[in-house]
Design an enzyme around this catalytic site. Structure first.
Site, PDB file in Angstrom:
ATOM      1  N   HIS A   1       0.870  -1.174   0.000  1.00 44.61           N
ATOM      2  CA  HIS A   1       0.000   0.000   0.000  1.00 44.61           C
ATOM      3  C   HIS A   1       0.913   1.232   0.000  1.00 44.61           C
ATOM      4  CE1 HIS A   1      -2.803   2.920   1.827  1.00 44.61           C
ATOM      5  NE2 HIS A   1      -3.788   2.092   1.512  1.00 44.61           N
TER       6      HIS A   1
ATOM      7  N   ASP B   1       2.950  -4.825   8.074  1.00 37.19           N
ATOM      8  CA  ASP B   1       1.792  -3.939   7.979  1.00 37.19           C
ATOM      9  C   ASP B   1       0.558  -4.802   8.197  1.00 37.19           C
ATOM     10  OD1 ASP B   1      -0.430  -2.557   7.106  1.00 37.19           O
ATOM     11  OD2 ASP B   1       0.449  -1.885   5.218  1.00 37.19           O
TER      12      ASP B   1
ATOM     13  N   GLN C   1      -4.631  -5.082   7.178  1.00 33.65           N
ATOM     14  CA  GLN C   1      -5.643  -6.010   6.670  1.00 33.65           C
ATOM     15  C   GLN C   1      -5.631  -7.352   7.391  1.00 33.65           C
ATOM     16  OE1 GLN C   1      -7.905  -5.033   4.632  1.00 33.65           O
ATOM     17  NE2 GLN C   1      -6.995  -3.130   3.892  1.00 33.65           N
TER      18      GLN C   1
ATOM     19  N   LYS D   1     -10.485  -0.224  10.772  1.00 33.88           N
ATOM     20  CA  LYS D   1     -10.782  -1.385   9.930  1.00 33.88           C
ATOM     21  C   LYS D   1     -11.228  -2.577  10.774  1.00 33.88           C
ATOM     22  CE  LYS D   1      -7.271  -0.204   6.455  1.00 33.88           C
ATOM     23  NZ  LYS D   1      -7.985   0.484   5.387  1.00 33.88           N
TER      24      LYS D   1
ATOM     25  N   CYS E   1      -4.770   2.621  -3.549  1.00 37.29           N
ATOM     26  CA  CYS E   1      -3.514   3.133  -2.976  1.00 37.29           C
ATOM     27  C   CYS E   1      -2.352   2.184  -3.246  1.00 37.29           C
ATOM     28  CB  CYS E   1      -3.631   3.394  -1.473  1.00 37.29           C
ATOM     29  SG  CYS E   1      -4.839   4.647  -1.082  1.00 37.29           S
TER      30      CYS E   1
END
Lengths: 410, 138
Positions: free
Chosen positions: A127, A204, A207, A230, A367
Protein backbone atom coordinates in the site's frame (compact mmCIF):
# COMPACT_ATOMS: atom_id res chain seq x y z
CA UNK A 1 -21.63 -28.79 15.24
CA UNK A 2 -18.58 -29.50 13.11
CA UNK A 3 -15.48 -27.54 14.01
CA UNK A 4 -15.14 -26.26 10.44
CA UNK A 5 -18.39 -24.39 10.55
CA UNK A 6 -18.59 -21.13 12.43
CA UNK A 7 -20.80 -20.80 15.45
CA UNK A 8 -21.10 -17.08 14.97
CA UNK A 9 -24.62 -15.75 14.69
CA UNK A 10 -24.63 -13.33 11.78
CA UNK A 11 -28.25 -12.32 12.23
CA UNK A 12 -27.59 -11.35 15.85
CA UNK A 13 -24.37 -9.55 14.93
CA UNK A 14 -26.08 -7.50 12.22
CA UNK A 15 -28.46 -6.07 14.82
CA UNK A 16 -25.46 -4.42 16.50
CA UNK A 17 -24.63 -2.36 13.39
CA UNK A 18 -27.20 0.43 13.00
CA UNK A 19 -25.86 1.51 9.60
CA UNK A 20 -26.79 -1.82 8.04
CA UNK A 21 -30.41 -0.62 8.11
CA UNK A 22 -29.55 2.18 5.70
CA UNK A 23 -31.30 2.33 2.38
CA UNK A 24 -29.19 3.45 -0.56
CA UNK A 25 -31.14 4.59 -3.64
CA UNK A 26 -34.13 2.83 -2.10
CA UNK A 27 -32.27 -0.47 -1.74
CA UNK A 28 -30.96 -2.16 1.40
CA UNK A 29 -27.28 -1.29 1.91
CA UNK A 30 -24.87 -4.11 1.07
CA UNK A 31 -21.55 -2.98 2.48
CA UNK A 32 -18.63 -4.77 0.83
CA UNK A 33 -15.91 -2.16 1.32
CA UNK A 34 -14.55 -3.44 4.61
CA UNK A 35 -10.92 -3.37 3.52
CA UNK A 36 -11.29 0.41 3.28
CA UNK A 37 -13.04 0.76 6.62
CA UNK A 38 -15.38 -1.40 8.66
CA UNK A 39 -18.73 -0.36 10.05
CA UNK A 40 -19.09 0.25 13.79
CA UNK A 41 -21.27 -1.63 16.25
CA UNK A 42 -23.39 0.37 18.67
CA UNK A 43 -21.16 -0.88 21.51
CA UNK A 44 -18.30 1.18 20.05
CA UNK A 45 -20.48 4.20 19.26
CA UNK A 46 -21.91 4.07 22.80
CA UNK A 47 -18.47 3.80 24.43
CA UNK A 48 -17.39 7.02 22.70
CA UNK A 49 -20.70 8.66 23.54
CA UNK A 50 -20.39 7.61 27.18
CA UNK A 51 -16.83 8.91 27.39
CA UNK A 52 -17.81 12.37 26.16
CA UNK A 53 -20.98 12.48 28.23
CA UNK A 54 -19.52 11.19 31.48
CA UNK A 55 -15.74 11.03 31.65
CA UNK A 56 -14.17 13.60 29.32
CA UNK A 57 -10.95 15.15 30.65
CA UNK A 58 -7.34 15.33 29.60
CA UNK A 59 -5.27 12.36 30.64
CA UNK A 60 -2.20 11.68 32.77
CA UNK A 61 -1.65 14.86 34.76
CA UNK A 62 -5.13 15.86 35.86
CA UNK A 63 -5.49 15.41 39.62
CA UNK A 64 -9.24 15.17 39.60
CA UNK A 65 -11.80 12.41 39.23
CA UNK A 66 -12.63 12.88 35.55
CA UNK A 67 -8.95 13.06 34.65
CA UNK A 68 -8.29 9.85 36.56
CA UNK A 69 -11.21 8.07 34.90
CA UNK A 70 -10.14 9.17 31.45
CA UNK A 71 -6.54 8.11 32.14
CA UNK A 72 -7.63 4.72 33.40
CA UNK A 73 -9.79 4.06 30.33
CA UNK A 74 -7.11 5.25 27.93
CA UNK A 75 -4.40 3.13 29.57
CA UNK A 76 -6.73 0.15 29.69
CA UNK A 77 -7.10 0.50 25.91
CA UNK A 78 -3.34 -0.03 25.59
CA UNK A 79 -3.52 -3.10 27.81
CA UNK A 80 -6.38 -4.61 25.82
CA UNK A 81 -4.58 -3.94 22.57
CA UNK A 82 -1.46 -5.64 23.93
CA UNK A 83 -3.47 -8.73 24.87
CA UNK A 84 -5.24 -8.68 21.51
CA UNK A 85 -1.99 -9.25 19.62
CA UNK A 86 -0.23 -11.16 22.45
CA UNK A 87 2.30 -8.42 23.19
CA UNK A 88 4.13 -8.55 26.55
CA UNK A 89 2.79 -5.32 27.94
CA UNK A 90 0.96 -2.06 27.31
CA UNK A 91 4.44 -0.55 27.01
CA UNK A 92 4.84 -2.24 23.61
CA UNK A 93 1.72 -0.47 22.32
CA UNK A 94 1.91 3.03 20.85
CA UNK A 95 -1.28 4.71 19.74
CA UNK A 96 -1.08 6.70 16.52
CA UNK A 97 -3.61 8.15 14.10
CA UNK A 98 -3.62 5.12 11.80
CA UNK A 99 -1.39 2.51 10.13
CA UNK A 100 0.07 5.19 7.89
CA UNK A 101 1.25 7.21 10.86
CA UNK A 102 2.63 4.09 12.56
CA UNK A 103 4.68 3.31 9.45
CA UNK A 104 5.82 6.91 9.08
CA UNK A 105 6.94 6.89 12.71
CA UNK A 106 9.08 3.85 11.93
CA UNK A 107 10.37 5.23 8.65
CA UNK A 108 11.52 8.50 10.21
CA UNK A 109 12.81 7.07 13.44
CA UNK A 110 14.58 3.96 12.11
CA UNK A 111 16.20 5.52 9.05
CA UNK A 112 17.72 8.33 11.12
CA UNK A 113 20.40 5.90 12.26
CA UNK A 114 21.15 4.37 8.84
CA UNK A 115 24.19 5.09 6.68
CA UNK A 116 24.40 5.91 3.01
CA UNK A 117 23.91 2.78 0.92
CA UNK A 118 22.08 0.80 3.62
CA UNK A 119 19.22 -1.17 2.15
CA UNK A 120 15.50 -1.27 2.86
CA UNK A 121 13.38 -4.06 1.40
CA UNK A 122 9.64 -3.81 0.75
CA UNK A 123 7.45 -5.63 -1.79
CA UNK A 124 5.71 -4.77 -5.04
CA UNK A 125 2.30 -5.22 -3.43
CA UNK A 126 2.66 -2.59 -0.69
CA UNK A 127 0.00 0.00 0.00
CA UNK A 128 1.28 3.55 -0.56
CA UNK A 129 1.48 3.87 3.24
CA UNK A 130 4.19 1.20 3.36
CA UNK A 131 5.77 2.43 0.15
CA UNK A 132 5.99 6.20 -0.07
CA UNK A 133 7.55 6.79 3.40
CA UNK A 134 10.41 4.38 2.61
CA UNK A 135 10.82 5.69 -0.92
CA UNK A 136 11.01 9.31 0.21
CA UNK A 137 13.30 8.68 3.20
CA UNK A 138 15.56 6.51 1.05
CA UNK A 139 15.91 9.48 -1.30
CA UNK A 140 16.54 11.97 1.48
CA UNK A 141 19.05 9.77 3.29
CA UNK A 142 20.77 8.10 0.31
CA UNK A 143 19.48 4.64 1.17
CA UNK A 144 18.71 1.90 -1.32
CA UNK A 145 15.11 0.71 -1.60
CA UNK A 146 14.56 -2.79 -3.01
CA UNK A 147 11.37 -4.62 -3.95
CA UNK A 148 10.41 -8.24 -3.46
CA UNK A 149 8.67 -9.31 -6.68
CA UNK A 150 5.30 -10.97 -6.88
CA UNK A 151 4.74 -14.00 -9.10
CA UNK A 152 1.94 -14.69 -11.59
CA UNK A 153 -0.25 -16.06 -8.83
CA UNK A 154 0.07 -12.89 -6.76
CA UNK A 155 2.32 -14.41 -4.10
CA UNK A 156 5.67 -13.00 -3.00
CA UNK A 157 8.29 -14.79 -5.06
CA UNK A 158 10.39 -16.98 -2.74
CA UNK A 159 13.60 -16.47 -4.75
CA UNK A 160 13.04 -12.75 -4.78
CA UNK A 161 12.72 -12.74 -0.97
CA UNK A 162 16.07 -14.50 -0.63
CA UNK A 163 17.79 -12.38 -3.26
CA UNK A 164 16.68 -9.08 -1.80
CA UNK A 165 17.20 -9.66 1.91
CA UNK A 166 20.98 -9.70 2.44
CA UNK A 167 23.63 -8.59 4.91
CA UNK A 168 23.23 -5.07 3.51
CA UNK A 169 19.55 -5.02 4.50
CA UNK A 170 18.68 -2.98 7.58
CA UNK A 171 14.88 -2.91 7.39
CA UNK A 172 12.30 -5.22 5.82
CA UNK A 173 8.70 -3.97 5.72
CA UNK A 174 6.02 -6.16 4.19
CA UNK A 175 2.25 -6.24 4.33
CA UNK A 176 0.77 -9.19 6.20
CA UNK A 177 -2.30 -9.36 3.94
CA UNK A 178 -2.53 -7.51 0.63
CA UNK A 179 -5.41 -5.03 0.42
CA UNK A 180 -5.73 -5.71 -3.31
CA UNK A 181 -4.82 -9.33 -3.95
CA UNK A 182 -5.79 -10.72 -0.56
CA UNK A 183 -2.44 -12.55 -0.47
CA UNK A 184 -1.52 -13.72 3.02
CA UNK A 185 2.24 -13.25 3.17
CA UNK A 186 4.46 -15.59 5.19
CA UNK A 187 5.62 -12.84 7.56
CA UNK A 188 6.96 -15.35 10.09
CA UNK A 189 9.28 -16.89 7.48
CA UNK A 190 10.30 -13.48 6.19
CA UNK A 191 11.02 -12.36 9.77
CA UNK A 192 13.31 -15.37 10.21
CA UNK A 193 15.28 -14.54 7.04
CA UNK A 194 15.37 -10.89 8.06
CA UNK A 195 16.74 -11.69 11.51
CA UNK A 196 19.36 -14.07 10.07
CA UNK A 197 20.61 -11.01 8.23
CA UNK A 198 20.52 -8.85 11.36
CA UNK A 199 17.84 -6.58 9.97
CA UNK A 200 14.55 -5.37 11.46
CA UNK A 201 11.22 -6.82 10.38
CA UNK A 202 8.04 -4.74 10.11
CA UNK A 203 4.63 -6.15 9.21
CA UNK A 204 1.79 -3.94 7.98
CA UNK A 205 -1.16 -5.48 9.73
CA UNK A 206 -3.90 -3.14 8.48
CA UNK A 207 -5.64 -6.01 6.67
CA UNK A 208 -4.70 -8.84 9.02
CA UNK A 209 -5.40 -7.57 12.55
CA UNK A 210 -9.16 -7.19 11.88
CA UNK A 211 -9.50 -10.67 10.40
CA UNK A 212 -7.32 -13.25 12.16
CA UNK A 213 -5.80 -13.99 15.56
CA UNK A 214 -2.47 -12.16 15.75
CA UNK A 215 0.39 -13.33 17.91
CA UNK A 216 3.29 -10.93 17.48
CA UNK A 217 5.55 -13.16 19.55
CA UNK A 218 4.84 -16.17 17.40
CA UNK A 219 5.37 -14.40 14.06
CA UNK A 220 8.36 -12.70 15.72
CA UNK A 221 8.14 -9.39 13.88
CA UNK A 222 9.95 -6.45 15.44
CA UNK A 223 7.14 -4.03 14.64
CA UNK A 224 3.51 -4.48 13.67
CA UNK A 225 1.22 -1.64 12.54
CA UNK A 226 -2.56 -1.55 12.23
CA UNK A 227 -5.63 0.72 12.28
CA UNK A 228 -8.61 0.76 14.62
CA UNK A 229 -11.13 1.79 11.98
CA UNK A 230 -10.78 -1.38 9.93
CA UNK A 231 -11.59 -3.55 12.97
CA UNK A 232 -14.90 -2.02 14.10
CA UNK A 233 -13.20 0.86 15.94
CA UNK A 234 -13.37 4.57 15.18
CA UNK A 235 -11.18 6.48 12.75
CA UNK A 236 -8.26 8.44 14.20
CA UNK A 237 -6.75 5.61 16.20
CA UNK A 238 -3.95 3.37 14.97
CA UNK A 239 -1.48 1.12 16.68
CA UNK A 240 2.23 0.50 16.50
CA UNK A 241 3.54 -2.54 18.32
CA UNK A 242 7.29 -2.71 18.86
CA UNK A 243 9.72 -4.88 20.74
CA UNK A 244 10.64 -3.12 23.94
CA UNK A 245 14.40 -2.90 23.54
CA UNK A 246 13.97 -1.47 20.05
CA UNK A 247 11.41 1.13 21.11
CA UNK A 248 13.68 2.17 23.94
CA UNK A 249 16.60 2.77 21.57
CA UNK A 250 14.53 4.70 19.07
CA UNK A 251 14.18 8.45 18.90
CA UNK A 252 10.67 9.84 19.28
CA UNK A 253 8.94 10.82 16.05
CA UNK A 254 6.96 13.72 17.52
CA UNK A 255 8.16 16.02 20.26
CA UNK A 256 5.96 17.97 22.65
CA UNK A 257 3.86 17.55 25.75
CA UNK A 258 3.35 14.22 27.52
CA UNK A 259 6.26 12.51 25.76
CA UNK A 260 8.73 14.14 28.18
CA UNK A 261 9.92 13.31 31.68
CA UNK A 262 11.91 16.44 32.36
CA UNK A 263 12.57 19.50 30.26
CA UNK A 264 15.44 21.91 30.97
CA UNK A 265 16.58 24.87 28.93
CA UNK A 266 19.36 22.84 27.32
CA UNK A 267 18.00 19.29 27.19
CA UNK A 268 14.99 16.99 27.61
CA UNK A 269 14.59 13.56 29.13
CA UNK A 270 11.92 11.53 27.41
CA UNK A 271 9.05 9.74 29.10
CA UNK A 272 8.77 5.97 29.59
CA UNK A 273 7.26 3.68 26.99
CA UNK A 274 4.81 3.96 25.39
CA UNK A 275 4.19 7.63 26.24
CA UNK A 276 7.55 8.66 24.78
CA UNK A 277 5.94 8.21 21.38
CA UNK A 278 2.56 9.78 22.19
CA UNK A 279 3.17 13.52 22.05
CA UNK A 280 0.40 16.02 22.70
CA UNK A 281 -3.18 15.27 23.64
CA UNK A 282 -3.99 12.00 21.93
CA UNK A 283 -7.27 10.77 20.46
CA UNK A 284 -8.56 9.67 23.84
CA UNK A 285 -12.15 8.92 22.87
CA UNK A 286 -10.95 6.99 19.84
CA UNK A 287 -8.60 4.93 21.99
CA UNK A 288 -11.55 4.08 24.24
CA UNK A 289 -13.59 3.28 21.12
CA UNK A 290 -10.86 0.89 19.98
CA UNK A 291 -10.99 -0.73 23.40
CA UNK A 292 -14.72 -1.36 22.94
CA UNK A 293 -14.10 -2.74 19.44
CA UNK A 294 -11.53 -5.20 20.83
CA UNK A 295 -14.05 -6.29 23.48
CA UNK A 296 -16.60 -6.87 20.73
CA UNK A 297 -14.17 -8.89 18.60
CA UNK A 298 -12.95 -10.91 21.59
CA UNK A 299 -16.51 -11.68 22.57
CA UNK A 300 -17.06 -13.38 19.23
CA UNK A 301 -13.53 -14.72 18.99
CA UNK A 302 -10.96 -13.97 16.32
CA UNK A 303 -10.80 -17.62 15.28
CA UNK A 304 -14.53 -17.62 14.63
CA UNK A 305 -14.23 -14.38 12.70
CA UNK A 306 -11.42 -15.79 10.58
CA UNK A 307 -13.49 -18.90 9.81
CA UNK A 308 -16.50 -16.82 8.88
CA UNK A 309 -14.34 -14.59 6.64
CA UNK A 310 -13.06 -17.72 4.91
CA UNK A 311 -16.60 -18.96 4.32
CA UNK A 312 -17.60 -15.63 2.84
CA UNK A 313 -14.56 -15.21 0.60
CA UNK A 314 -14.74 -18.81 -0.64
CA UNK A 315 -18.39 -18.36 -1.52
CA UNK A 316 -17.76 -15.00 -3.18
CA UNK A 317 -14.86 -16.30 -5.29
CA UNK A 318 -16.87 -19.37 -6.30
CA UNK A 319 -19.78 -17.20 -7.43
CA UNK A 320 -17.57 -14.62 -9.15
CA UNK A 321 -15.95 -17.39 -11.17
CA UNK A 322 -19.39 -18.23 -12.60
CA UNK A 323 -19.41 -14.88 -14.39
CA UNK A 324 -17.97 -15.14 -17.89
CA UNK A 325 -15.26 -12.60 -18.77
CA UNK A 326 -14.56 -11.74 -15.15
CA UNK A 327 -10.88 -11.68 -14.20
CA UNK A 328 -9.95 -12.30 -10.57
CA UNK A 329 -6.57 -11.08 -9.30
CA UNK A 330 -4.62 -12.83 -6.55
CA UNK A 331 -4.02 -16.33 -5.23
CA UNK A 332 -6.52 -19.04 -4.32
CA UNK A 333 -5.76 -18.79 -0.62
CA UNK A 334 -6.60 -15.26 0.42
CA UNK A 335 -7.85 -12.93 3.10
CA UNK A 336 -11.37 -11.51 3.03
CA UNK A 337 -10.76 -9.43 -0.08
CA UNK A 338 -11.10 -10.08 -3.80
CA UNK A 339 -10.20 -7.79 -6.70
CA UNK A 340 -11.59 -8.27 -10.17
CA UNK A 341 -12.36 -6.69 -13.49
CA UNK A 342 -15.36 -7.33 -15.69
CA UNK A 343 -14.18 -7.46 -19.29
CA UNK A 344 -12.84 -4.05 -20.25
CA UNK A 345 -15.51 -2.19 -18.30
CA UNK A 346 -13.81 0.39 -16.10
CA UNK A 347 -14.03 -0.39 -12.39
CA UNK A 348 -15.56 3.04 -11.74
CA UNK A 349 -18.48 2.23 -14.01
CA UNK A 350 -18.90 -1.13 -12.28
CA UNK A 351 -18.84 0.51 -8.85
CA UNK A 352 -21.29 3.22 -9.83
CA UNK A 353 -23.83 0.74 -11.18
CA UNK A 354 -23.44 -1.46 -8.08
CA UNK A 355 -24.07 1.62 -5.94
CA UNK A 356 -27.40 2.09 -7.67
CA UNK A 357 -28.27 -1.37 -6.32
CA UNK A 358 -27.22 -0.31 -2.81
CA UNK A 359 -23.94 -2.25 -3.03
CA UNK A 360 -20.77 -0.53 -1.83
CA UNK A 361 -17.52 -1.88 -3.27
CA UNK A 362 -14.21 -0.15 -3.97
CA UNK A 363 -12.96 0.78 -7.42
CA UNK A 364 -9.62 2.25 -8.31
CA UNK A 365 -5.96 1.63 -7.60
CA UNK A 366 -6.55 1.00 -3.87
CA UNK A 367 -3.51 3.13 -2.98
CA UNK A 368 -1.32 0.57 -4.75
CA UNK A 369 -0.32 2.29 -7.97
CA UNK A 370 2.98 0.37 -8.28
CA UNK A 371 1.09 -2.93 -7.92
CA UNK A 372 -1.45 -1.82 -10.55
CA UNK A 373 1.46 -1.28 -12.95
CA UNK A 374 2.69 -4.82 -12.23
CA UNK A 375 -0.82 -6.17 -12.86
CA UNK A 376 -0.98 -3.93 -15.96
CA UNK A 377 -4.43 -2.55 -15.15
CA UNK A 378 -5.42 1.06 -14.39
CA UNK A 379 -7.86 -0.04 -11.71
CA UNK A 380 -9.72 -2.98 -10.25
CA UNK A 381 -13.05 -3.45 -8.55
CA UNK A 382 -12.70 -4.86 -5.05
CA UNK A 383 -15.17 -6.54 -2.72
CA UNK A 384 -14.12 -7.11 0.87
CA UNK A 385 -16.01 -8.86 3.61
CA UNK A 386 -16.43 -8.89 7.37
CA UNK A 387 -18.33 -10.67 10.09
CA UNK A 388 -21.69 -9.01 9.38
CA UNK A 389 -21.78 -9.91 5.68
CA UNK A 390 -23.95 -12.72 4.36
CA UNK A 391 -24.06 -15.13 1.45
CA UNK A 392 -27.29 -13.44 0.42
CA UNK A 393 -25.41 -10.15 0.05
CA UNK A 394 -22.86 -11.90 -2.17
CA UNK A 395 -25.74 -13.18 -4.31
CA UNK A 396 -26.91 -9.58 -4.68
CA UNK A 397 -23.40 -8.59 -5.78
CA UNK A 398 -23.41 -11.31 -8.42
CA UNK A 399 -26.84 -10.29 -9.78
CA UNK A 400 -25.74 -6.68 -9.90
CA UNK A 401 -22.60 -7.63 -11.83
CA UNK A 402 -24.82 -9.38 -14.37
CA UNK A 403 -26.78 -6.16 -14.63
CA UNK A 404 -23.53 -4.26 -15.34
CA UNK A 405 -22.69 -6.70 -18.12
CA UNK A 406 -26.15 -6.31 -19.58
CA UNK A 407 -26.00 -2.51 -19.50
CA UNK A 408 -22.70 -2.59 -21.30
CA UNK A 409 -24.22 -4.81 -23.94
CA UNK A 410 -23.22 -8.35 -23.27
CA UNK B 1 -36.31 6.11 -14.99
CA UNK B 2 -34.17 5.48 -11.91
CA UNK B 3 -30.84 7.20 -11.24
CA UNK B 4 -28.46 4.72 -12.75
CA UNK B 5 -30.38 4.29 -15.98
CA UNK B 6 -30.20 8.02 -16.45
CA UNK B 7 -26.43 8.13 -15.87
CA UNK B 8 -25.82 5.25 -18.23
CA UNK B 9 -28.61 6.25 -20.58
CA UNK B 10 -28.56 4.85 -24.06
CA UNK B 11 -26.88 7.83 -25.68
CA UNK B 12 -23.93 7.71 -23.26
CA UNK B 13 -23.43 3.98 -23.69
CA UNK B 14 -23.75 4.34 -27.45
CA UNK B 15 -20.98 6.95 -27.54
CA UNK B 16 -18.86 4.79 -25.23
CA UNK B 17 -19.27 1.67 -27.32
CA UNK B 18 -19.09 3.43 -30.70
CA UNK B 19 -17.02 6.53 -30.14
CA UNK B 20 -17.39 9.13 -32.91
CA UNK B 21 -14.32 10.50 -34.64
CA UNK B 22 -12.17 7.81 -33.09
CA UNK B 23 -8.68 7.46 -34.52
CA UNK B 24 -5.74 9.65 -35.39
CA UNK B 25 -4.96 12.53 -37.73
CA UNK B 26 -1.41 11.88 -38.83
CA UNK B 27 -0.78 15.47 -39.95
CA UNK B 28 -2.85 17.24 -37.30
CA UNK B 29 -2.11 20.84 -36.40
CA UNK B 30 -1.97 19.90 -32.76
CA UNK B 31 -1.95 16.64 -30.87
CA UNK B 32 -2.37 16.48 -27.12
CA UNK B 33 -2.57 13.70 -24.54
CA UNK B 34 -4.08 13.92 -21.05
CA UNK B 35 -4.10 11.26 -18.40
CA UNK B 36 -5.86 11.02 -15.08
CA UNK B 37 -3.70 8.59 -13.09
CA UNK B 38 -6.21 8.48 -10.28
CA UNK B 39 -8.82 6.83 -12.48
CA UNK B 40 -6.65 5.56 -15.30
CA UNK B 41 -8.68 7.55 -17.84
CA UNK B 42 -6.66 8.50 -20.91
CA UNK B 43 -7.47 10.73 -23.85
CA UNK B 44 -5.56 11.83 -26.94
CA UNK B 45 -6.94 14.56 -29.18
CA UNK B 46 -5.90 15.48 -32.71
CA UNK B 47 -7.09 18.81 -34.12
CA UNK B 48 -6.74 20.05 -37.66
CA UNK B 49 -7.13 23.81 -37.48
CA UNK B 50 -7.74 25.80 -40.67
CA UNK B 51 -6.64 29.32 -41.61
CA UNK B 52 -9.74 30.85 -40.01
CA UNK B 53 -8.89 28.96 -36.82
CA UNK B 54 -11.86 26.68 -37.21
CA UNK B 55 -11.61 23.01 -36.30
CA UNK B 56 -11.60 21.39 -39.76
CA UNK B 57 -11.20 17.91 -38.37
CA UNK B 58 -10.92 16.22 -34.99
CA UNK B 59 -10.05 12.73 -33.85
CA UNK B 60 -9.76 11.19 -30.41
CA UNK B 61 -8.11 8.11 -29.05
CA UNK B 62 -8.33 6.88 -25.49
CA UNK B 63 -9.48 4.44 -22.91
CA UNK B 64 -11.18 4.74 -19.58
CA UNK B 65 -14.58 4.77 -17.97
CA UNK B 66 -17.79 5.18 -19.92
CA UNK B 67 -18.34 8.73 -18.74
CA UNK B 68 -14.88 9.96 -19.76
CA UNK B 69 -14.93 8.31 -23.17
CA UNK B 70 -18.55 9.14 -24.03
CA UNK B 71 -17.98 12.73 -23.04
CA UNK B 72 -14.96 12.91 -25.37
CA UNK B 73 -16.89 11.34 -28.25
CA UNK B 74 -19.81 13.75 -27.84
CA UNK B 75 -17.44 16.66 -27.61
CA UNK B 76 -15.83 15.84 -30.97
CA UNK B 77 -19.23 16.27 -32.62
CA UNK B 78 -19.71 19.55 -30.85
CA UNK B 79 -16.35 21.12 -31.72
CA UNK B 80 -16.15 20.10 -35.37
CA UNK B 81 -16.41 23.23 -37.51
CA UNK B 82 -16.29 25.50 -34.46
CA UNK B 83 -13.83 28.34 -34.10
CA UNK B 84 -11.21 27.78 -31.42
CA UNK B 85 -12.39 30.96 -29.69
CA UNK B 86 -15.74 29.28 -29.10
CA UNK B 87 -14.09 26.16 -27.72
CA UNK B 88 -11.99 28.24 -25.36
CA UNK B 89 -15.20 29.66 -23.91
CA UNK B 90 -16.72 26.26 -23.21
CA UNK B 91 -17.15 25.45 -19.52
CA UNK B 92 -18.21 22.71 -17.15
CA UNK B 93 -21.86 23.65 -17.64
CA UNK B 94 -21.63 23.01 -21.37
CA UNK B 95 -20.33 19.49 -20.76
CA UNK B 96 -23.04 18.76 -18.20
CA UNK B 97 -25.66 20.02 -20.62
CA UNK B 98 -24.16 17.96 -23.42
CA UNK B 99 -24.18 14.80 -21.30
CA UNK B 100 -27.58 15.59 -19.83
CA UNK B 101 -27.02 13.45 -16.74
CA UNK B 102 -26.54 14.12 -13.04
CA UNK B 103 -22.95 13.53 -11.90
CA UNK B 104 -21.35 13.28 -8.47
CA UNK B 105 -18.24 15.42 -7.85
CA UNK B 106 -16.04 12.33 -8.32
CA UNK B 107 -17.54 11.44 -11.69
CA UNK B 108 -17.44 15.07 -12.78
CA UNK B 109 -13.66 14.70 -13.12
CA UNK B 110 -14.21 11.85 -15.58
CA UNK B 111 -16.66 13.94 -17.58
CA UNK B 112 -14.37 16.96 -17.73
CA UNK B 113 -11.23 15.13 -18.91
CA UNK B 114 -12.40 15.67 -22.51
CA UNK B 115 -12.87 19.41 -22.20
CA UNK B 116 -9.54 19.79 -20.39
CA UNK B 117 -7.76 17.86 -23.11
CA UNK B 118 -9.36 19.89 -25.93
CA UNK B 119 -8.71 23.21 -24.23
CA UNK B 120 -5.13 22.34 -23.39
CA UNK B 121 -4.59 21.30 -27.01
CA UNK B 122 -5.68 24.78 -28.02
CA UNK B 123 -3.39 26.36 -25.40
CA UNK B 124 -0.49 24.41 -26.91
CA UNK B 125 -1.53 25.48 -30.40
CA UNK B 126 -1.63 29.16 -29.47
CA UNK B 127 1.51 29.12 -27.39
CA UNK B 128 3.86 26.91 -29.35
CA UNK B 129 2.50 25.96 -32.77
CA UNK B 130 0.84 29.24 -33.72
CA UNK B 131 0.55 28.45 -37.47
CA UNK B 132 -2.66 26.67 -38.53
CA UNK B 133 -2.86 23.95 -41.16
CA UNK B 134 -1.38 20.51 -41.65
CA UNK B 135 1.81 19.57 -39.89
CA UNK B 136 4.32 16.82 -40.46
CA UNK B 137 3.34 13.27 -39.77
CA UNK B 138 3.53 12.33 -36.13
Amino acid sequence: MSSNKTTLNTEQIRKDFPILNRKIHGKQLVYLDNAATSQKPRQVIEAIDDYYKNHNANIHRSIHTLGEEATEKYEEAHEKTAEFINADSYQNIIFTKNTTESLNLLAYSLTSKLKKGDEIVISQMEHHSNFVPWQQLAKQRDLKLKFIKINEEGLLDADSINENITKKTKIVSVTHVSNVLGTINPVKDIAKITHENNALMIADGAQSAPHMPIDVKNIDVDFYAFSGHKMLGPTGIGVLYGKRELLEEMNPFLYGGEMIREVKFDDTKFNDLPWKFEAGTMNIAEGIGLSAAIDYLNNIGMEQIQKRDNELIDYAVKRLKEIKDLTIYGPEERGAVVSFNLKSIHAHDVSQILDSEGIAIRAGHHCCMPLMSVLKVPATARASFYLYNTEKEIDKLISALHKVKKMFGD
Amino acid sequence: MDGIDSIYREQILDHYKNPRNFGKIMNATVHHHEYNPLCGDELEVYLLIDDDKNVADVKIHGKGCAISQASASMLTEKVKGKNIEEIKKMAKEDILEMLGIPLSPVRLKCALLSLDTFKNAIVIFEKYIKEPGVKGER
